[in-house]
Scaffold this motif. Sequence first.
Motif, PDB file in Angstrom:
ATOM      1  N   HIS A   1       0.845  -1.163  -0.092  1.00  0.00           N
ATOM      2  CA  HIS A   1       0.065  -0.100  -0.185  1.00  0.00           C
ATOM      3  C   HIS A   1       1.027   1.295   0.027  1.00  0.00           C
ATOM      4  O   HIS A   1       1.679   1.495   1.027  1.00  0.00           O
ATOM      5  CB  HIS A   1      -0.988   0.085   1.239  1.00  0.00           C
ATOM      6  CG  HIS A   1      -1.883  -1.221   1.263  1.00  0.00           C
ATOM      7  ND1 HIS A   1      -1.795  -2.158   2.080  1.00  0.00           N
ATOM      8  CD2 HIS A   1      -3.073  -1.354   0.469  1.00  0.00           C
ATOM      9  CE1 HIS A   1      -2.645  -3.070   2.187  1.00  0.00           C
ATOM     10  NE2 HIS A   1      -3.448  -2.755   1.153  1.00  0.00           N
ATOM     11  N   ILE A   2       0.769   2.042  -1.039  1.00  0.00           N
ATOM     12  CA  ILE A   2       1.476   3.328  -1.192  1.00  0.00           C
ATOM     13  C   ILE A   2       0.627   4.230  -0.485  1.00  0.00           C
ATOM     14  O   ILE A   2      -0.604   4.615  -1.333  1.00  0.00           O
ATOM     15  CB  ILE A   2       2.032   3.641  -2.532  1.00  0.00           C
ATOM     16  CG1 ILE A   2       3.092   2.407  -2.714  1.00  0.00           C
ATOM     17  CG2 ILE A   2       2.793   4.780  -2.432  1.00  0.00           C
ATOM     18  CD1 ILE A   2       3.917   2.531  -4.380  1.00  0.00           C
ATOM     19  N   THR A   3       0.688   4.911   0.527  1.00  0.00           N
ATOM     20  CA  THR A   3       0.051   5.874   1.108  1.00  0.00           C
ATOM     21  C   THR A   3       0.367   7.517   0.858  1.00  0.00           C
ATOM     22  O   THR A   3      -0.576   8.027   0.882  1.00  0.00           O
ATOM     23  CB  THR A   3      -0.095   5.775   2.598  1.00  0.00           C
ATOM     24  OG1 THR A   3       1.256   5.838   2.965  1.00  0.00           O
ATOM     25  CG2 THR A   3      -0.494   4.123   2.890  1.00  0.00           C
ATOM     26  N   ARG A   4       1.446   7.621   0.147  1.00  0.00           N
ATOM     27  CA  ARG A   4       1.563   8.862  -0.268  1.00  0.00           C
ATOM     28  C   ARG A   4       2.587   8.877  -1.255  1.00  0.00           C
ATOM     29  O   ARG A   4       3.721   8.226  -1.508  1.00  0.00           O
ATOM     30  CB  ARG A   4       2.344   9.532   0.754  1.00  0.00           C
ATOM     31  CG  ARG A   4       2.710  10.967   0.680  1.00  0.00           C
ATOM     32  CD  ARG A   4       3.431  11.574   1.903  1.00  0.00           C
ATOM     33  NE  ARG A   4       4.046  12.911   1.806  1.00  0.00           N
ATOM     34  CZ  ARG A   4       5.053  13.313   2.351  1.00  0.00           C
ATOM     35  NH1 ARG A   4       5.590  12.609   3.105  1.00  0.00           N
ATOM     36  NH2 ARG A   4       5.417  14.396   2.499  1.00  0.00           N
TER      37      ARG A   4
END
Lengths: 358, 265
Positions: free
Chosen positions: B221-224
């Motif tokens: 999960h790439i959150t930014r």
Amino acid sequence: MKNATLDHKCPNCDAILKFQPHGQNWQCEYCRSVFTREEIEAVEAKKGHTINEETKPVEVEKNEEGIDIYTCPNCGAEIVADEETSATFCVYCGSTAILKNRLVGEFNPSKVIPFHKTKEDAQEAFIKVGKGKPFLPKSFTAKENIAKMKGVYIPFWLYDIEVSSSITAEGKKIRTWRSGDYQYTKTDTYDIYRDGNMQFEKIPVDGSTRFYDELMNSIEPFDYQELQTFSPSYLSGFYAEKYDVESSVAEKDARERAENSTVDTLRESIHGFQSVDIEKKENQVSVTKQEYVLLPVWMLNIEYHGKRYMFAMNGQTGEMIGDLPIDKKKAALTAILLFVGIFLGLCLLWFFMGGGGR
Amino acid sequence: MKKRYFFFLFLSFFFLFSKVEAIDTSLKVYDDADLLTDAEEISLQEKVKDFINTYEMDMILVSTRDNDFSTPREYAIWFFTTYHFGIGDKEDGILFLIDRSSGYNDVYILTHGEAIRVYDDARIDGMLDDVEVYKGNYGKMYEAFVESASSYAALGVAPSNRDTYVNEEGNLSPIRKMPWLGYLFFSLVLTIVIMIFLLSKHKMVKKETRAKEYIVQNSIHITRQTQNFRHTHTTSHYIGSSSSSGGHVGGSSHSGGFGGGGRRM
């Protein structure tokens, strides 16, 4: 009282039962009867052996040198085993001796991947590895060397890890163009931010100081679908070791690998820049689960010119790895012949292409 | 259109019925301009025959007042080729011409075959210098030429032409020398590359620093994902205009299978 060893004997004729990698079952070497794991467990249950229960610690009898002594279940001979060995062979009759007090408490593995490859498979793989290696000394793959192949269950720690990572990078977009007599280069510089998290499952780290980490790394991966609940029955016919590297120590390697892969993933998500330099990274790593398991490896140690060469084959997948020695004379001769051959070839080519201008 | 047609028709009849005057090619001295006395002619014939016997290279001495070509060189080439001068496979020969058509002494030295290698520009200039000393005294001019040519022939191929040969078209071509050093270096580099490749097959063990195979599916999960423009920077450097043609220096000395040079004296 000598330490008792576990044995799995044929219910039909009382000979030793050995685990068969190809069939994934147990076969009697004497009457050729074949048994599945469930059948073995049923037999053991009848005898009152509860394999995975905690047993009372058994008195260890030490000899004059202070080494543990065990009794061979087959011939009654004394078996000497060092501290890390949990399964070995009797040097007199060759039968397996599984040392039960080495498989209790914290040293009781939760899981095992049984051997799928036999000794013959390992020997063939070793010979194959030696093919196409022009500088390998001839004697290296001799029969007397490959006969020393040993099947060993190596202790491993498996870690489930979660990583949260944050990276800051500098990215550059570069464009060049020409106008008149000048070439222009425009460089746009950006600050790039990537945050992310990911999970890893069962990162293996070998738990024995006897087998160096690079070698165990190189035979990865194992197929964890084949992990079975541990039973000492699987050790029958093979050597086994218990861990001597604590989990807290082994964990460092797993954490490092997980962190590196997480940063790689974030880095790969950056596109559209001609250059990217990571300036800062922050990782939060947490180990969510650890397991102590035994994994199958065929091992071979060969000494050549005073140096020890260790080879390992993944006992499940057949991946064979090891650094091969180099016959320096062969290498030097090959280099000289190559050099002379290339040079003469070029000269001939020059003549055939009208060299000399005549 | 009609005029052009008749002009070409006239030319073709002219050439069809005109004859090239036959000459005795063994004489080697052709004083059409009548610059030499009989005695001078005979003396020069002897000297030329000595030259030919000594150096196995043809020599022809010519004079004319009747050059219909635009340059003395063209006349010299016509003379040499029409009467098939030259000795050996490559028709080696040197021709000395004094052209009086313009009223001046237009002197030209023509070389063919191996003579091109013997008489480079410097030597031709030297010979013209030797001849010019006797400007006006034609007998001496021819004699000076023969002597000068002989002295250079005795020295062999000119130093500037040592690495050349006369090709099938009669032009000078450089002798291709085997680039020993280059081949040695290349062989060494290639040997090293191959040995590194073969030796690397002996090393299979490496430390694993990644855990890509152990990533749980769908757990990434790439959150930014942000990027902020920081600054821009432009540089320039001068690369000049496209390369000039460089001009072509006319190879008047070495073209079409003939070498040579001349001057007005």
